[in-house]
Design a protein around this motif. Structure first.
Motif, short mmCIF file in Angstrom:
data_model
loop_
_atom_site.label_atom_id
_atom_site.label_comp_id
_atom_site.label_asym_id
_atom_site.label_seq_id
_atom_site.Cartn_x
_atom_site.Cartn_y
_atom_site.Cartn_z
N ARG A 111 13.76 6.59 1.77
CA ARG A 111 13.96 7.80 0.95
C ARG A 111 13.07 8.93 1.43
N GLN A 112 11.84 8.62 1.79
CA GLN A 112 10.92 9.68 2.20
C GLN A 112 11.33 10.31 3.52
N LEU A 116 3.05 5.06 -0.73
CA LEU A 116 2.65 5.56 0.58
C LEU A 116 1.12 5.62 0.69
N ALA A 117 0.45 6.04 -0.39
CA ALA A 117 -1.01 6.10 -0.38
C ALA A 117 -1.60 4.70 -0.21
N LEU A 118 -1.00 3.70 -0.88
CA LEU A 118 -1.47 2.32 -0.71
C LEU A 118 -1.35 1.87 0.74
N ASP A 119 -0.17 2.10 1.34
CA ASP A 119 0.04 1.66 2.71
C ASP A 119 -0.85 2.42 3.69
N MET A 140 10.57 9.03 -9.40
CA MET A 140 10.63 8.08 -8.29
C MET A 140 9.90 8.61 -7.07
N THR A 141 9.99 9.91 -6.83
CA THR A 141 9.28 10.51 -5.71
C THR A 141 7.77 10.36 -5.88
N ALA A 142 7.28 10.53 -7.11
CA ALA A 142 5.85 10.34 -7.37
C ALA A 142 5.43 8.89 -7.15
N ILE A 143 6.28 7.95 -7.56
CA ILE A 143 5.96 6.53 -7.34
C ILE A 143 5.96 6.21 -5.85
N ASP A 151 -4.09 -9.36 -2.11
CA ASP A 151 -3.63 -9.74 -3.44
C ASP A 151 -3.63 -8.53 -4.38
N LEU A 152 -4.68 -7.71 -4.28
CA LEU A 152 -4.76 -6.50 -5.11
C LEU A 152 -3.66 -5.51 -4.73
N VAL A 153 -3.39 -5.38 -3.44
CA VAL A 153 -2.31 -4.49 -3.00
C VAL A 153 -0.97 -4.99 -3.52
N ALA A 154 -0.77 -6.31 -3.43
CA ALA A 154 0.48 -6.89 -3.94
C ALA A 154 0.63 -6.65 -5.44
N LEU A 155 -0.49 -6.75 -6.18
CA LEU A 155 -0.46 -6.47 -7.61
C LEU A 155 -0.06 -5.02 -7.86
N SER A 156 -0.63 -4.09 -7.09
CA SER A 156 -0.29 -2.68 -7.25
C SER A 156 1.17 -2.42 -6.92
#
Length: 592
Positions: free
Chosen positions: A256-257, A578-581, A570-573, A536-541
């Motif tokens: 989408r991005q 993207l910030a996590l990755d 959805m764009t904000a999510i 694990d924390l990333v997967a939780l997020s």
């Protein structure tokens, strides 16, 4: 020719970029600039085959527009769209055909109707650009966009039928009607087939470059195959775009991005070239008017231009009144049937309706309002909104391209002088509506004070309700995950989990809180103690983000959330994921 096309592209992009920088409607500015440039004697006339122009520009422009149209809004506004996209084109073709036959009998009635079909479909590119800039209500923008998606199919089908008659074929009314039905059904089926295949490709491939490239090519394939098999290429592309756009929230966020800026760039390039091409045809039109028939041609062009301007408001107001009357009749019938089913509980239709009502009620939905809205009610358009819709009738590339393709469409049987006259009339109508209606539409919108303040208030209420719903979904998701973490890592993992959970529940107010918790966790994995890792924390997020996405899609499907608001959230999510990755990629580079 190649160099000339390149120069036109560069010039159109430069003028369009300047117009966007100044906040002006780029299509109109590009058209006017091209008209002025065409007056320079050294500038050659750019001749492009009409079929080639249609085949290269129409599929991507239609597909991109269909991706952006809300399917839910399109479905609800379908009565408006159907009347304008089919009924108005038919009425315009008939009115123009009769007047053209009366003014220039040598054209024959079939030739006049062919001209009417060519000038029948408005192009919403300019109107949509102005409407977005001035904040027209979404219901009005949906009608404008939806009309432009299907009126081209109606017009192209009529052009084929009348061109065949001009070429000497015997075509009855039933033959024309059958051709239209086949074009619609076959086009939609082929479009849905391509849409399903493309959607499955988007779901299974995690390479946004490959998916984006496929998205650029597939509309051409759907258009070409539908046209080859006798269907409507326009409807094939539209059906595919609506299907893919509706299911786009289920694809990977990277797709989408990357997809949106890609199509915005493609649209800007194609639209700039098309409107520049329209303006550059001016010298050829002037040369063709320098004949003995110039007077009658000018009279015909003026008459057709007047009919095009007058027919639209008459039809918009008349068809809206008819639609409201018919809607009242359907509501009365629906209520009468509902009462009849209640009195006869053994009627199978009564059982089906009761099951449907119970299903909606379990979801907390207002049953009567939902059934009325989904099955009967059309969006209400105020008098000022209908005035704006009546004046948004600018013609564009489809009209000009069909006129340029007349020699091929008629098999060379129409006299060259008649072909020239029809091309001149099509050009006058196209440029005249672009300049007159395009330049005055924005002042009209401002004068009538047609805006989307009411929708903005509704959006704010929906966003507030969605945030509350998001908290509920988040808490349920985190409760389930906390239990799983305790079983996997033991009670000592509760502190880390609770810190992360509190950050996630506040993520809509502070999108970096989860990142702070991630950065504070060293990510070391102790195999013996089975401590939670950074991954694990990333997967939780990410699981929390996916739970929010699923909730948004459900609320949209239930009709509790507009698709436009859903796409904004959805764009904000997507930005959060993207910030996590990005944070994870930087962390991996630092550790390396």
């Amino acid at each position: 020719m190649d160099a000339e096309i390149f120069y036109v592209l560069v010039g159109a992009l430069a003028v369009g970029a300047f117009a966007r920088w100044r906040g002006w409607p780029a299509p109109l500015v590009v058209t006017v600039a091209a008209l002025l440039v065409s007056l320079i004697p050294a500038v050659p006339t750019l001749d492009i085959d009409g079929h080639l122009l249609l085949n290269l520009t129409l599929p991507p422009l239609l597909y991109s527009a269909a991706l952006e149209v809300s399917f839910v809004g399109f479905k609800r506004s379908l009565p408006h769209i159907r009347r304008l996209g089919i009924g108005l084109v038919l009425c315009t073709a008939l009115a123009v055909g009769l007047i053209a036959w009366w003014i220039m009998p040598e054209l024959t009635l079939a030739g006049g109707l062919l001209l009417g079909a060519i000038v029948g479909p408005p192009d919403a590119v300019s109107a949509a650009a102005i409407g977005r800039k001035l904040g027209l209500p979404r219901r009005l923008m949906t009608v404008l966009s939806g009309e432009s998606l299907i009126n081209d199919a109606t017009s192209l089908t009529l052009v084929r039928v009348f061109a065949a008659i001009v070429a000497g074929a015997t075509v009855t009314v039933w033959d024309g009607l059958w051709s239209f039905i086949v074009a619609v059904v076959l086009g939609v089926l082929i479009g849905l087939l391509f849409g399903v295949v493309l959607h499955q490709l988007r779901m299974r491939l995690d390479d946004p470059v490959v998916v984006g490239t496929a998205g650029l090519l597939v509309p051409f394939g759907a258009y070409a195959i539908a046209e080859h098999l006798g269907g409507s290429g326009v409807l094939a592309v539209v059906a595919m775009g609506l299907f893919v756009g509706y299911h786009a929230p289920r694809t990977d966020y990277t797709t989408r991005q990357q997809e949106r800026p890609l199509w915005l760039s493609a649209d800007f390039l194609l639209e700039s070239f098309v409107f520049a091409y329209i303006g550059l045809q001016f010298p050829r039109v002037v040369r063709e008017l320098g004949t003995a028939d110039a007077g009658i041609t000018i009279a015909l062009a003026a008459a057709v231009f007047g009919i095009v301007l007058v027919m639209r408001p008459i039809f918009v107001y008349g068809s809206y009144a008819w639609g409201r009357m018919w809607q009242g009749i359907k509501i009365m019938r629906w209520k009468h049937s509902l009462e009849a089913y209640r009195r006869d509980p053994d009627d199978p239709r009564a059982k089906m309706m009761r099951d449907r009502r119970e299903q909606l009620a379990r979801r907390g939905v207002d049953v009567n309002e939902t059934m009325l809205r989904q099955r009967i009610l059309e969006p209400v358009l105020s008098v000022p909104e209908r005035a704006v819709l009546s004046w948004a009738g600018m013609r564009g590339v489809v009209t000009l391209a069909m006129a340029a393709a007349l020699p091929d469409l008629t098999g060379g049987t129409m006299p060259a002088s008649h072909v020239q006259k029809l091309i001149v009339v099509a050009f006058v109508v196209t440029v005249g509506t672009l300049l007159l209606q395009g330049l005055t539409l924005a002042p009209l919108i401002k004068a009538l004070r047609v805006g989307s303040d009411e929708e903005r208030k509704l959006d704010a209420r929906q966003i507030l309700a969605i945030r509350e719903r998001s908290q509920e979904v988040g808490k349920a998701y985190l409760r389930a995950q906390r239990t799983e973490w305790k079983e996997r890592y033991g009670p000592e993992s509760a502190e880390v989990f609770d810190r992360m959970a509190q950050s996630l529940l506040r993520v809509e107010r502070d999108t970096d809180r989860a990142g702070q918790v991630l950065e504070s966790h060293d990510g070391s994995a102790d195999a013996a103690a089975q401590k939670p890792t950074y991954d694990d924390l990333v997967a939780l997020s990410k699981g929390w983000l996916e739970a929010r996405r699923e909730m948004l899609i459900r609320e949209r499907d239930l009709g509790n959330l507009s698709e436009e608001v859903m796409r904004e959230i959805m764009t904000a999510i997507d930005a959060e994921e993207l910030a996590l990755d990005t944070r994870g990629a930087i962390r991996d580079v630092g550790r390396a």
